[in-house]
Design a protein around this motif. Structure first.
Motif, PDB file in Angstrom:
ATOM      1  N   VAL A   1      -3.752   0.938  -7.522  1.00  0.00           N
ATOM      2  CA  VAL A   1      -3.539   0.599  -6.171  1.00  0.00           C
ATOM      3  C   VAL A   1      -2.525   1.676  -5.432  1.00  0.00           C
ATOM      4  CG1 VAL A   1      -2.332  -1.224  -4.811  1.00  0.00           C
ATOM      5  CG2 VAL A   1      -3.732  -1.895  -6.805  1.00  0.00           C
ATOM      6  N   SER A   2      -3.088   2.584  -4.577  1.00  0.00           N
ATOM      7  CA  SER A   2      -2.521   3.533  -3.975  1.00  0.00           C
ATOM      8  C   SER A   2      -2.020   3.128  -2.774  1.00  0.00           C
ATOM      9  CB  SER A   2      -3.495   4.676  -3.932  1.00  0.00           C
ATOM     10  OG  SER A   2      -2.653   5.872  -3.401  1.00  0.00           O
ATOM     11  N   SER A   3      -2.518   3.718  -1.480  1.00  0.00           N
ATOM     12  CA  SER A   3      -1.815   3.409  -0.365  1.00  0.00           C
ATOM     13  C   SER A   3      -2.665   4.150   0.701  1.00  0.00           C
ATOM     14  CB  SER A   3      -0.529   3.798  -0.132  1.00  0.00           C
ATOM     15  OG  SER A   3       0.003   3.580   1.229  1.00  0.00           O
ATOM     16  N   ILE A   4      -2.734   3.755   2.138  1.00  0.00           N
ATOM     17  CA  ILE A   4      -3.017   4.698   2.895  1.00  0.00           C
ATOM     18  C   ILE A   4      -2.331   6.102   3.119  1.00  0.00           C
ATOM     19  CG2 ILE A   4      -1.550   3.724   4.839  1.00  0.00           C
ATOM     20  CD1 ILE A   4      -5.377   4.566   5.208  1.00  0.00           C
ATOM     21  N   ALA A   5      -1.085   5.934   2.579  1.00  0.00           N
ATOM     22  CA  ALA A   5      -0.154   7.151   2.452  1.00  0.00           C
ATOM     23  C   ALA A   5      -0.776   8.082   1.413  1.00  0.00           C
ATOM     24  CB  ALA A   5       1.103   6.842   2.176  1.00  0.00           C
ATOM     25  N   GLY A   6      -1.881   7.821   0.463  1.00  0.00           N
ATOM     26  CA  GLY A   6      -2.289   8.447  -0.466  1.00  0.00           C
ATOM     27  C   GLY A   6      -3.501   9.298   0.182  1.00  0.00           C
ATOM     28  N   LEU A   7      -3.895   9.038   1.630  1.00  0.00           N
ATOM     29  CA  LEU A   7      -4.897   9.639   2.138  1.00  0.00           C
ATOM     30  C   LEU A   7      -4.386  10.598   3.402  1.00  0.00           C
ATOM     31  CD1 LEU A   7      -7.397   7.033   1.916  1.00  0.00           C
ATOM     32  CD2 LEU A   7      -7.449   8.774   0.581  1.00  0.00           C
ATOM     33  N   LYS A   8      -3.135  10.347   3.841  1.00  0.00           N
ATOM     34  CA  LYS A   8      -2.566  11.018   4.956  1.00  0.00           C
ATOM     35  C   LYS A   8      -1.262  11.101   4.787  1.00  0.00           C
ATOM     36  CE  LYS A   8      -1.912   7.168   8.136  1.00  0.00           C
ATOM     37  NZ  LYS A   8      -2.125   6.561   9.612  1.00  0.00           N
ATOM     38  N   GLY A   9      -0.593  11.766   5.724  1.00  0.00           N
ATOM     39  CA  GLY A   9       0.943  11.885   5.430  1.00  0.00           C
ATOM     40  C   GLY A   9       1.721  10.799   6.270  1.00  0.00           C
ATOM     41  N   LEU A  10       2.648  10.089   5.490  1.00  0.00           N
ATOM     42  CA  LEU A  10       3.318   9.126   6.168  1.00  0.00           C
ATOM     43  C   LEU A  10       4.682   9.730   6.752  1.00  0.00           C
ATOM     44  CD1 LEU A  10       3.587   5.905   6.667  1.00  0.00           C
ATOM     45  CD2 LEU A  10       4.526   5.825   4.488  1.00  0.00           C
ATOM     46  N   ARG A  11       4.993   9.488   7.744  1.00  0.00           N
ATOM     47  CA  ARG A  11       6.286  10.069   8.401  1.00  0.00           C
ATOM     48  C   ARG A  11       7.551   9.476   7.877  1.00  0.00           C
ATOM     49  NH1 ARG A  11       7.289  10.467  14.875  1.00  0.00           N
ATOM     50  NH2 ARG A  11       9.235  11.646  14.880  1.00  0.00           N
ATOM     51  N   GLY A  12       8.395  10.545   7.307  1.00  0.00           N
ATOM     52  CA  GLY A  12       9.530   9.958   7.066  1.00  0.00           C
ATOM     53  C   GLY A  12       9.473   9.419   5.636  1.00  0.00           C
ATOM     54  N   ALA A  13       8.599   9.673   4.855  1.00  0.00           N
ATOM     55  CA  ALA A  13       8.362   9.188   3.378  1.00  0.00           C
ATOM     56  C   ALA A  13       7.457  10.032   2.494  1.00  0.00           C
ATOM     57  CB  ALA A  13       7.662   7.924   3.294  1.00  0.00           C
ATOM     58  N   SER A  14       7.865  11.360   2.301  1.00  0.00           N
ATOM     59  CA  SER A  14       7.216  12.478   1.832  1.00  0.00           C
ATOM     60  C   SER A  14       7.299  12.423   0.315  1.00  0.00           C
ATOM     61  CB  SER A  14       7.940  13.797   2.248  1.00  0.00           C
ATOM     62  OG  SER A  14       9.357  13.783   1.999  1.00  0.00           O
ATOM     63  N   ALA A  15       8.171  11.804  -0.322  1.00  0.00           N
ATOM     64  CA  ALA A  15       8.307  11.655  -1.750  1.00  0.00           C
ATOM     65  C   ALA A  15       7.139  10.361  -2.028  1.00  0.00           C
ATOM     66  CB  ALA A  15       9.485  10.994  -2.290  1.00  0.00           C
ATOM     67  N   TYR A  16       7.175   9.464  -1.157  1.00  0.00           N
ATOM     68  CA  TYR A  16       6.402   8.137  -1.568  1.00  0.00           C
ATOM     69  C   TYR A  16       4.795   8.853  -1.017  1.00  0.00           C
ATOM     70  CZ  TYR A  16       3.829   3.880  -0.608  1.00  0.00           C
ATOM     71  OH  TYR A  16       2.882   2.759  -0.441  1.00  0.00           O
ATOM     72  N   THR A  17       4.654   9.513  -0.206  1.00  0.00           N
ATOM     73  CA  THR A  17       3.298  10.105   0.116  1.00  0.00           C
ATOM     74  C   THR A  17       2.823  10.771  -0.852  1.00  0.00           C
ATOM     75  OG1 THR A  17       3.870  10.172   2.669  1.00  0.00           O
ATOM     76  CG2 THR A  17       2.015  11.692   1.728  1.00  0.00           C
ATOM     77  N   ALA A  18       3.713  11.602  -1.351  1.00  0.00           N
ATOM     78  CA  ALA A  18       3.306  12.502  -2.417  1.00  0.00           C
ATOM     79  C   ALA A  18       2.859  11.904  -3.822  1.00  0.00           C
ATOM     80  CB  ALA A  18       4.534  13.540  -2.969  1.00  0.00           C
ATOM     81  N   SER A  19       3.598  10.963  -4.215  1.00  0.00           N
ATOM     82  CA  SER A  19       3.390  10.042  -5.290  1.00  0.00           C
ATOM     83  C   SER A  19       1.731   9.356  -5.189  1.00  0.00           C
ATOM     84  CB  SER A  19       4.482   8.943  -5.670  1.00  0.00           C
ATOM     85  OG  SER A  19       4.538   8.007  -4.540  1.00  0.00           O
ATOM     86  N   LYS A  20       1.602   8.808  -3.835  1.00  0.00           N
ATOM     87  CA  LYS A  20       0.430   8.246  -3.679  1.00  0.00           C
ATOM     88  C   LYS A  20      -0.836   9.009  -3.653  1.00  0.00           C
ATOM     89  CE  LYS A  20       1.964   3.965  -3.644  1.00  0.00           C
ATOM     90  NZ  LYS A  20       1.450   2.760  -4.546  1.00  0.00           N
ATOM     91  N   HIS A  21      -0.757  10.237  -3.175  1.00  0.00           N
ATOM     92  CA  HIS A  21      -1.564  11.258  -3.079  1.00  0.00           C
ATOM     93  C   HIS A  21      -1.769  11.828  -4.548  1.00  0.00           C
ATOM     94  CE1 HIS A  21      -1.578  12.045   1.247  1.00  0.00           C
ATOM     95  NE2 HIS A  21      -2.251  13.116   0.941  1.00  0.00           N
ATOM     96  N   GLY A  22      -0.856  11.804  -5.278  1.00  0.00           N
ATOM     97  CA  GLY A  22      -1.081  12.125  -6.989  1.00  0.00           C
ATOM     98  C   GLY A  22      -1.784  10.940  -7.638  1.00  0.00           C
ATOM     99  N   MET A  23      -1.994   9.653  -7.328  1.00  0.00           N
ATOM    100  CA  MET A  23      -2.542   8.682  -7.898  1.00  0.00           C
ATOM    101  C   MET A  23      -3.921   8.902  -7.606  1.00  0.00           C
ATOM    102  SD  MET A  23      -0.186   5.145  -7.086  1.00  0.00           S
ATOM    103  CE  MET A  23      -1.266   4.246  -7.582  1.00  0.00           C
TER     104      MET A  23
END
Length: 249
Positions: free
Chosen positions: A133-155
């Protein structure tokens, strides 16, 4: 799909609340023996008809011990749902190394630990479904949440790599990418936005406005996709990042 998963053992991390609980209950209702894991056994015990196992996905040994306990209770794991995660937005300036490491340890390392512990059972059984269970942030950048975005892209990268590794095997590895879902995490995010100076109305507009259809997604909508991925009809769906986002493209 009632009864279609009889004889299968499903393990769902973060299965005591929110999306994880909805997925666990859907798998249970489809006939699977379900183990729910998390750090709070009392919360897990409230999920009726499921086996609670205390486990911290950020710790490799805890995952190994937890999966062993689940296996002893319900047999080899056939369905693994790596759902446990944390979501917190911070600017890069405010995201120190400890924050970054905690985000990666739970979201990305936790998925790795969980899949690594469960995949051997699936390979031995000759059937398996691994879902992150990743996130839409795993497919695009989420403003103000670079660490979260990177973790979900990694998944999603992990999912695609594993799908390629086992493409000739009778198991699939996929990711589900929800937008904002009506869970406690969203409630926490709303409070965080208000703490940054937004009014309650502005915070609600910011969250709801991020979903193109203008409403929060219900956890059962995500669970329905997870259930389908476990069906025979999805046996050739592999290495995919599937959105539940109300119209994101």
């Amino acid at each position: 799909m009632t009864g279609d998963l009889e004889g299968r053992h499903a393990l769902v991390t973060g299965g005591g609340t929110g999306i994880g609980r909805a997925i666990a209950e859907a798998l249970r209702d489809a006939g699977a023996a379900v183990t729910v894991t998390g750090r709070r056994r009392a919360v897990l015990a409230a999920v009726e008809g499921c086996t609670p196992v205390a486990m911290d996905v950020a710790e490799e040994q805890s995952v190994a011990d937890g999966v062993a306990e689940a296996r002893a209770a319900n047999g080899p794991v056939h369905i693994c749902v790596a759902n446990a995660g944390i979501a917190e937005g911070r600017s890069l300036r405010d995201a120190d190394a400890a924050f970054w490491r905690r985000m990666m340890a739970v979201n990305l390392d936790g998925t790795y630990h969980t899949f690594r512990a469960c995949l051997p059972d699936m390979l031995e059984a000759g059937w398996g479904r691994a879902i992150a269970v990743s996130s839409i942030a795993g497919l695009k950048g989420l403003r103000g949440a670079s660490a979260y975005t990177a973790s979900k892209h990694g998944m999603i990268g992990l999912v695609r790599g594993l799908a390629a590794d086992f493409v000739q095997k009778p198991l699939t590895v996929n990711a589900i990418c929800p937008a904002y879902v009506d869970t406690d995490i969203v409630t926490t995010n709303l409070a965080s936005l208000q703490a940054r100076g937004l009014t309650e109305a502005q915070a609600n507009a910011a969250i709801l406005g991020a979903n193109p259809h203008g409403r929060l997604i219900e956890a059962d909508e995500v669970a329905s996709l997870a259930l389908w991925l476990c069906s025979e009809g999805a046996r050739s769906v592999n290495g995919q990042a599937l959105q539940v986002s109300g119209g994101e493209f």
